[in-house]
Scaffold this motif. Structure first.
Motif, PDB file in Angstrom:
ATOM      1  N   ASP A   1       0.800  -1.128  -0.036  1.00 34.78           N
ATOM      2  CA  ASP A   1      -0.052   0.065  -0.151  1.00 34.78           C
ATOM      3  C   ASP A   1       0.825   1.370  -0.020  1.00 34.78           C
TER       4      ASP A   1
ATOM      5  N   ILE B   1      -1.175  -4.309  -3.041  1.00 28.88           N
ATOM      6  CA  ILE B   1      -2.455  -3.363  -2.700  1.00 28.88           C
ATOM      7  C   ILE B   1      -3.194  -4.254  -1.785  1.00 28.88           C
TER       8      ILE B   1
ATOM      9  N   VAL C   1      -6.646  -5.721  -0.462  1.00 29.13           N
ATOM     10  CA  VAL C   1      -8.088  -5.466  -0.661  1.00 29.13           C
ATOM     11  C   VAL C   1      -9.009  -6.627   0.134  1.00 29.13           C
TER      12      VAL C   1
ATOM     13  N   THR D   1      -8.614 -10.803   3.289  1.00 28.11           N
ATOM     14  CA  THR D   1      -7.648 -10.137   2.702  1.00 28.11           C
ATOM     15  C   THR D   1      -7.157 -10.786   1.561  1.00 28.11           C
TER      16      THR D   1
ATOM     17  N   THR E   1      -5.963   3.877   1.900  1.00 25.28           N
ATOM     18  CA  THR E   1      -5.842   2.727   2.261  1.00 25.28           C
ATOM     19  C   THR E   1      -5.186   2.526   3.364  1.00 25.28           C
ATOM     20  N   ARG E   2      -3.890   3.124   3.415  1.00 27.82           N
ATOM     21  CA  ARG E   2      -3.217   3.103   4.661  1.00 27.82           C
ATOM     22  C   ARG E   2      -3.732   3.917   5.987  1.00 27.82           C
TER      23      ARG E   2
ATOM     24  N   TRP F   1     -10.152  -2.995   3.703  1.00 26.63           N
ATOM     25  CA  TRP F   1      -9.224  -2.458   2.868  1.00 26.63           C
ATOM     26  C   TRP F   1      -9.921  -1.899   1.365  1.00 26.63           C
ATOM     27  N   ALA F   2      -9.099  -1.486   0.645  1.00 24.28           N
ATOM     28  CA  ALA F   2      -9.826  -0.903  -0.756  1.00 24.28           C
ATOM     29  C   ALA F   2     -10.363  -2.359  -1.375  1.00 24.28           C
TER      30      ALA F   2
ATOM     31  N   ALA G   1      -8.570  -1.362  -6.223  1.00 24.36           N
ATOM     32  CA  ALA G   1      -7.273  -1.655  -6.722  1.00 24.36           C
ATOM     33  C   ALA G   1      -6.804  -1.807  -8.083  1.00 24.36           C
TER      34      ALA G   1
END
Length: 284
Positions: free
Chosen positions: A43, A68, A70, A76, A98-99, A173-174, A179
């Protein structure tokens, strides 16, 4: 370029959760015979210009990279981006967002550990963090080993940091679509990292591959540090079935922790299309 090229397109530096600088990783990769290299910090793309310069100095070709996080079907999943423009504003902003959730998650992990008598875990983990925005379970694991709670990081994950354990906190996450589109809009290629690692049913994995492809994803990692030789064969077949290109990368994090050193993987099976054939115009 052919599939016998020694390409290592998955590793991590101190910019995320590795223990070596981008320059030290480049040195190690070159010493191990890597010809095409990519730094794929979680990320984060802050190390890309350093990594590219270090690769050039050591005679290696370079592809920009990131990994990344997701959420897909409650798990995850990691999507590697290769060959994108590292100065693209949209991917930079997406990764920044995202971070953003990591700090709050880390505080909650420390609270969970405190309830079982392990105090100061957040501050302890921070000592192992090169980039505080990217504090992760790996940093907590290193602290718990140092503090004598476990023999190694694998034991920490088993006892404290997986689902149902005291230090486990899920993170949203995203999305998969986000992503893949950040990567492809920045002229890169999206790759599903280490597909053999996810605990999906056959139907869930099929759904992941179909949705990934629908969003513009083009490749999967076939030969990677956490795959078994049987999984090299399994995911080579999946790459052919879904018409995906194939990637290769050690997922190296640290000389003390990683299953596989940089550049030491077997070659991709010859019947596959290597990602670097499709990304030849993006190689630096």
């Amino acid at each position: 370029m052919t599939s016998i090229l020694n390409a290592d397109l998955h590793c991590h530096s101190v910019v995320s959760d590795g223990t070596l600088t981008p320059e030290a990783l480049a040195e190690r990769a070159a010493a191990n015979g890597v010809e095409l290299w990519s730094l794929t910090d979680h990320d984060e793309i802050g190390g890309q210009h350093r990594a590219a310069a270090a690769a050039r100095e050591r005679g290696m070709k370079y592809l920009t990279g990131t990994e990344i996080s997701v959420t897909f079907a409650g798990e995850t999943v990691h999507i590697v981006g290769l060959g994108f423009d590292p100065d693209d504003a949209a991917i930079s902003q997406g990764l920044y967002d995202t971070r953003g959730g990591r700090g709050k998650r880390a505080q909650e992990m420390a609270e969970g550990l405190a309830k079982v008598g392990i105090h100061g875990a957040y501050e302890g983990a921070l000592r192992f963090v090169g980039n505080p925005e990217l504090i992760s379970r790996t940093h907590f694991a290193r602290f718990l080993v140092e503090a004598g709670h476990c023999r190694d990081t694998a034991e920490v994950f088993r006892k404290f940091l997986t689902e149902g354990k005291p230090g486990y906190v899920p993170h949203r996450w995203a999305t998969l679509k986000d992503a893949v589109q950040w990567i492809t809009a920045a002229k890169g290629m999206a790759v599903i990292a280490h597909p053999g690692r996810y605990k999906f049913t056959a139907n869930e994995e099929y759904a992941l591959f179909v949705e990934f492809k629908a969003h513009g994803g083009q490749a999967i990692e076939v030969v990677t540090g956490s795959h078994t030789p049987a999984e090299y064969v399994e995911y080579a077949d999946k790459a052919l079935e879904f018409d995906f290109a194939a990637s290769r990368g050690s997922d190296f994090h640290s000389p003390d922790e990683s299953h596989c050193d940089l550049g030491k993987l077997p070659p991709l099976p010859g019947k596959l299309t290597p990602v670097w054939d499709l990304l030849a115009h993006r190689i630096q």
